[in-house]
Design a protein around this motif. Structure first.
Motif, PDB file in Angstrom:
ATOM      1  N   ALA A   1      72.497  35.485   9.759  1.00 13.56           N
ATOM      2  CA  ALA A   1      71.367  35.573  10.394  1.00 13.56           C
ATOM      3  C   ALA A   1      71.259  36.943  11.127  1.00 13.56           C
ATOM      4  CB  ALA A   1      71.205  34.469  11.474  1.00 13.56           C
TER       5      ALA A   1
ATOM      6  N   MET B   1      68.435  40.044  10.661  1.00  8.81           N
ATOM      7  CA  MET B   1      67.625  40.549  11.792  1.00  8.81           C
ATOM      8  C   MET B   1      68.015  42.202  11.711  1.00  8.81           C
ATOM      9  SD  MET B   1      68.582  40.082  15.706  1.00  8.81           S
ATOM     10  CE  MET B   1      68.707  38.189  15.647  1.00  8.81           C
TER      11      MET B   1
ATOM     12  N   GLN C   1      79.622  32.077   8.093  1.00  5.52           N
ATOM     13  CA  GLN C   1      78.942  31.088   8.986  1.00  5.52           C
ATOM     14  C   GLN C   1      77.282  31.580   8.848  1.00  5.52           C
ATOM     15  OE1 GLN C   1      79.884  29.135  12.113  1.00  5.52           O
ATOM     16  NE2 GLN C   1      81.820  28.319  11.179  1.00  5.52           N
ATOM     17  N   ALA C   2      76.439  30.775   9.221  1.00  2.00           N
ATOM     18  CA  ALA C   2      75.150  31.362   8.985  1.00  2.00           C
ATOM     19  C   ALA C   2      74.687  32.258  10.177  1.00  2.00           C
ATOM     20  CB  ALA C   2      74.177  30.063   9.145  1.00  2.00           C
ATOM     21  N   PHE C   3      75.200  32.254  11.420  1.00  2.00           N
ATOM     22  CA  PHE C   3      74.856  33.308  12.446  1.00  2.00           C
ATOM     23  C   PHE C   3      75.074  34.556  11.918  1.00  2.00           C
ATOM     24  CE2 PHE C   3      78.922  31.663  14.109  1.00  2.00           C
ATOM     25  CZ  PHE C   3      79.869  32.856  14.237  1.00  2.00           C
TER      26      PHE C   3
ATOM     27  N   ARG D   1      64.396  31.983  19.425  1.00  2.00           N
ATOM     28  CA  ARG D   1      65.012  33.271  18.758  1.00  2.00           C
ATOM     29  C   ARG D   1      64.092  33.887  17.583  1.00  2.00           C
ATOM     30  NH1 ARG D   1      70.099  35.228  17.928  1.00  2.00           N
ATOM     31  NH2 ARG D   1      70.576  35.473  15.645  1.00  2.00           N
TER      32      ARG D   1
ATOM     33  N   ASN E   1      84.734  35.520  18.198  1.00  2.00           N
ATOM     34  CA  ASN E   1      85.045  34.342  17.717  1.00  2.00           C
ATOM     35  C   ASN E   1      86.564  34.097  17.183  1.00  2.00           C
ATOM     36  OD1 ASN E   1      82.643  32.018  17.841  1.00  2.00           O
ATOM     37  ND2 ASN E   1      81.745  34.139  16.969  1.00  2.00           N
TER      38      ASN E   1
ATOM     39  N   GLY F   1      74.881  26.127  13.221  1.00  2.00           N
ATOM     40  CA  GLY F   1      75.673  27.225  12.481  1.00  2.00           C
ATOM     41  C   GLY F   1      75.105  28.647  12.596  1.00  2.00           C
ATOM     42  N   SER F   2      73.690  28.669  12.716  1.00  2.00           N
ATOM     43  CA  SER F   2      72.923  29.786  12.849  1.00  2.00           C
ATOM     44  C   SER F   2      73.144  30.349  14.278  1.00  2.00           C
ATOM     45  CB  SER F   2      71.878  29.555  12.389  1.00  2.00           C
ATOM     46  OG  SER F   2      70.684  28.844  13.233  1.00  2.00           O
ATOM     47  N   LEU F   3      73.759  29.764  15.102  1.00  2.00           N
ATOM     48  CA  LEU F   3      73.637  30.422  16.456  1.00  2.00           C
ATOM     49  C   LEU F   3      75.252  30.646  16.998  1.00  2.00           C
ATOM     50  CD1 LEU F   3      70.974  27.877  18.049  1.00  2.00           C
ATOM     51  CD2 LEU F   3      70.541  30.221  17.382  1.00  2.00           C
ATOM     52  N   ASN F   4      75.451  31.813  17.283  1.00  2.00           N
ATOM     53  CA  ASN F   4      76.703  32.245  17.861  1.00  2.00           C
ATOM     54  C   ASN F   4      77.333  31.084  18.873  1.00  2.00           C
ATOM     55  OD1 ASN F   4      79.308  33.407  18.565  1.00  2.00           O
ATOM     56  ND2 ASN F   4      78.498  35.460  18.070  1.00  2.00           N
ATOM     57  N   PRO F   5      78.327  30.445  18.649  1.00  2.00           N
ATOM     58  CA  PRO F   5      78.996  29.536  19.584  1.00  2.00           C
ATOM     59  C   PRO F   5      79.370  30.282  20.940  1.00  2.00           C
ATOM     60  CG  PRO F   5      80.376  29.635  17.695  1.00  2.00           C
ATOM     61  CD  PRO F   5      79.258  30.583  17.349  1.00  2.00           C
ATOM     62  N   ARG F   6      79.676  31.537  20.850  1.00  2.00           N
ATOM     63  CA  ARG F   6      80.243  32.185  22.071  1.00  2.00           C
ATOM     64  C   ARG F   6      79.087  33.154  22.702  1.00  2.00           C
ATOM     65  NH1 ARG F   6      84.250  30.046  22.436  1.00  2.00           N
ATOM     66  NH2 ARG F   6      86.010  29.807  20.725  1.00  2.00           N
ATOM     67  N   MET F   7      77.885  32.768  22.227  1.00  2.00           N
ATOM     68  CA  MET F   7      76.819  33.589  23.258  1.00  2.00           C
ATOM     69  C   MET F   7      75.995  32.588  23.947  1.00  2.00           C
ATOM     70  SD  MET F   7      75.630  36.149  20.290  1.00  2.00           S
ATOM     71  CE  MET F   7      74.245  37.113  20.995  1.00  2.00           C
TER      72      MET F   7
ATOM     73  N   ARG G   1      80.139  42.003  17.809  1.00  2.00           N
ATOM     74  CA  ARG G   1      79.350  41.081  18.660  1.00  2.00           C
ATOM     75  C   ARG G   1      79.514  39.508  18.094  1.00  2.00           C
ATOM     76  NH1 ARG G   1      73.355  42.113  18.629  1.00  2.00           N
ATOM     77  NH2 ARG G   1      74.131  44.187  18.688  1.00  2.00           N
ATOM     78  N   HIS G   2      79.568  39.305  16.824  1.00  2.00           N
ATOM     79  CA  HIS G   2      79.603  37.883  16.380  1.00  2.00           C
ATOM     80  C   HIS G   2      80.982  37.619  15.689  1.00  2.00           C
ATOM     81  CE1 HIS G   2      75.501  37.549  17.001  1.00  2.00           C
ATOM     82  NE2 HIS G   2      75.121  38.632  16.475  1.00  2.00           N
TER      83      HIS G   2
ATOM     84  N   GLU H   1      68.832  38.620  21.770  1.00  2.00           N
ATOM     85  CA  GLU H   1      69.453  39.376  20.670  1.00  2.00           C
ATOM     86  C   GLU H   1      68.194  40.251  20.014  1.00  2.00           C
ATOM     87  OE1 GLU H   1      71.944  37.810  17.746  1.00  2.00           O
ATOM     88  OE2 GLU H   1      72.977  39.759  17.485  1.00  2.00           O
TER      89      GLU H   1
END
Ligand SMILES: Nc1ncnc2c1ncn2[C@@H]1O[C@H](COP(=O)(O)OP(=O)(O)O)[C@@H](O)[C@H]1O
Ligand code: SF4
Ligand SMILES: [Mg+2]
Lengths: 295, 331
Positions: free
Chosen positions: A188, A192, A183-185, B172, A207, B108-114, A202-203, B122
């Motif tokens: 990303a 960073m 996934q893109a996050f 962000r 999930n 998709g570029s953002l964590n769904p659990r945050m 964390r990511h 962040e």
């Protein structure tokens, strides 16, 4: 602005209550099943208070008495022990083994599945073959194999069934990790400059944990079934423990003229299994975004 | 203007080994697919550059090279005059902080659990840009800047609309106090009015904060609105580049002309789509790679390959028989 937020604050409480009521109304089976599971859990925890007799007490005046005899609501077994009391104490073993085994299986599956999904090359290959090996045999056969190494006893059964569940759990965890990793996050976070371990922590982990917890709820009933199977085969918990599988096995010889001896623990087992799977399905439907989209 | 460019691509080539179609598993030969084939461009401080082209022209690959996510197979990609692939230590930290990416797939570029708070905070936490106590205030300020109510902070991605998602992604991106914003199709898939709002926000931010902007789009209108400079790509090459206004007013390359004709305009009849198909970037024929679809193609186009050559200080194109275009002095 201020008035508006005050309004929201006021209406929050009733809104939550009515939301719960609406949920209960549209998920009536879930509510019933959850209540049943709660009753089993409570009577297991407070067994000494709830059960009319100690589970090993023999009533010399009442061997194999049918249900609704005086003093024995659900009858007695061939040793004169109260079936209701034994079944209530049996819930302790069923639930302890079910939840304990699932906990071991889920933790093991999390570790193996994460490692397989995150590593590459030879490590991933070796872990995948390990998972394949765990998956090659049905959990019951696998548990039998482990019991024959570990020996009998409640703790051994928990361990054996738990290890037998590692395979299925690690497979789903690995699939989730692979899907999330792409996934893109995740990319990303790497852009960073977040370190790999921090990205995992964390990511990726949060999930993965969530669908794993849902999986675990679903598999509790399966673990209970496997452990009862072990006891029924006479290789799980040792007599005279009031374990349901053992009780069913003991009542087997008398099934033609005293069917309640196997029937009472058998019914308890069936009711708990059905209730647990309804609860598991409900949890999954409520939290799995894929299923929710379809529904 | 002698300011050093932030990004520089020097004849960057990116080839993928792919298995060609047909033949059996064993006879099927590996072919080289040139997703980028000698791209040269630069992005200076405060500049805004649009990369346009049809799907498959190599825009995303170009971006991935710029971000250091893929290594070029030939040529050099430089960030502040250092190879992006070799950045380490403080150079790497600087790159991570100065370059912010806005993804095409905002969800998709953002964590769904945050929560939104944690998502926007962040970069602040990671680059240690503010004290713990200030965290909330900084996030509030960033959300306000992108037009979101601070109450959004406690929300999760699943509860946000498409437009709100883009705004969170932009907040962000701004959090790390970047000098370059890089965006891949950042407004596609939004309805027209939301798209207009997001574009306006991006333009305001770029101008007010003096950000450099690299914006990938297939929409010439978006490019014209947002960017001073434009680079038109076709099959892994930049075929025309220059000041956006001049290029779109009088394109020199037949491909740019065709793209302009194909882009829908209000109050105009639906124009003809681009004739022909984009050929595969595998094993391109010799000569100009646009020759198969070009209305101006002549016999030499099939043998000689035009290179991107400057025609004026603000224009460059790769075509042997360009359309007549006015010199910038004409306006
Ligand atoms: N990882 C990859 N492996 C093989 N081919 C790729 C890969 N990434 C992109 N390509 C090919 O490179 C070309 C350019 O792709 P891309 O950069 O995604 O174009 P755009 O973003 O302009 O649509 C396409 O033909 C695509 O199929
Ligand atoms: S070089 Fe020839 S084929 Fe290529 S764009 Fe120019 S006119 Fe068309
Ligand atoms: Mg793309």
């Amino acid at each position: 602005m201020v008035d508006l937020s005050a309004d929201i604050e006021l209406s929050k409480q009733p809104a939550r209550v009515s939301a719960i009521l609406a949920f209960a109304r549209s998920n009536i089976f879930f509510v019933i099943a959850a209540t049943v599971v709660a009753i089993f859990v409570l009577s297991a925890v407070f067994a000494p208070l709830v059960a009319p007799h100690p589970p090993l007490d023999q009533d010399m005046a009442a061997f194999m008495s049918p249900p609704l005899t005086e003093n024995h609501l659900l009858g007695t077994d061939s040793f004169g022990r109260d079936l209701l009391s034994r079944t209530i104490y049996g819930a302790r073993y069923a639930l302890a083994i079910g939840f304990g085994a699932v906990l071991i299986g889920a933790m093991g599956g999390l570790i193996v599945g994460m490692a397989a999904g995150l590593s590459g090359g030879v490590t991933e290959w070796a872990l995948m073959r390990f998972i394949d090996a765990l998956l090659a045999l049905p959990s019951l056969i696998m548990a039998i194999a482990f019991i024959s190494i570990l020996g009998q006893g409640v703790d051994k059964v928990i361990l054996a069934v738990g290890v037998a569940l590692i395979g299925p759990f690690s497979r789903t965890v690995r699939a989730d990790v692979l899907q999330i990793k792409a996934q893109a996050f995740v990319e990303a976070a790497g852009l960073m400059g977040v370190k790999r371990l921090a990205i995992i922590w964390r990511h990726i982990l949060p999930n993965v944990i969530f669908p794993l917890a849902v999986q675990a709820t679903i598999r509790v009933s399966y673990a209970v079934l496997v452990s009862s199977g072990l006891s029924f085969l006479g290789i799980g918990v040792a007599p005279p423990t009031p374990d349901w599988g053992l009780m069913i096995a003991e009542g087997r010889s008398f099934v033609s003229f005293a069917p309640w001896i196997a029937g009472v623990p058998g019914t308890a087992l069936a009711i708990l299994l059905i209730a647990l799977s309804i609860v598991g399905d409900g949890v999954r439907e409520h939290f799995d975004p894929k299923l929710r989209k379809q529904g | 203007m002698t300011t050093a460019p932030i990004f520089r691509l020097l004849d960057v080539q990116k080839a993928y080994e792919v298995r060609a179609k047909g033949g059996s598993l064993f006879t099927r030969a590996k072919r080289r697919l040139r997703a980028l084939d000698g791209v040269r461009l630069s992005l200076g401080p405060g500049e805004s550059l649009a990369i346009v082209g049809e799907s498959g022209s190599g825009k995303t690959t170009l971006l991935r090279v710029l971000l250091g996510l893929t290594q070029p197979t030939d040529g050099r990609a430089l960030f502040r005059e250092k190879d992006i692939g070799d950045l380490a230590g403080t150079d790497r930290d600087r790159f991570c902080r100065e370059v912010a990416m806005i993804y095409q797939d905002a969800r998709g570029s953002l964590n769904p659990r945050m929560s939104v708070l944690d998502l926007v905070a962040e970069p602040l936490d990671h680059h240690k840009l503010c004290a713990k106590a200030e965290r909330r205030d900084r996030v509030t300020a960033l959300l306000t800047r992108v037009g979101l109510a601070p109450e959004m902070m406690s929300r999760y991605v699943s509860a946000l609309s498409g437009g709100q998602l883009r705004r969170v992604a932009i907040a962000r991106a701004l959090a790390s106090e970047p000098s370059v914003l890089v965006a891949d199709e950042a407004v596609s898939g939004l309805d027209v009015s939301t798209q207009a709002q997001i574009l306006q926000l991006l333009r305001d931010l770029q101008r007010e904060m003096g950000l450099s902007l690299l914006f990938i789009t297939h929409d010439l209108g978006v490019a014209a609105y947002l960017c001073d400079r434009i680079a038109v790509m076709y099959l892994g090459r930049v075929v025309e580049a220059g000041a956006t206004r001049e290029v779109l007013k009088a394109p020199a390359h037949p491909y740019t002309r065709a793209l302009l004709n194909a882009s829908p305009r209000f109050f105009a009849p639906i124009s003809d789509p681009l004739p022909g198909e984009v050929p595969s970037p595998i094993d391109l024929p010799p000569g100009c790679r646009f020759a198969g679809r070009c209305v101006r193609a002549q016999s030499d186009c099939h043998t000689r390959e035009p290179a991107l050559t400057p025609a004026s200080p603000t224009r460059a194109f790769a075509c042997l028989h360009p359309l007549p275009f006015s010199e910038p002095s004409a306006h």
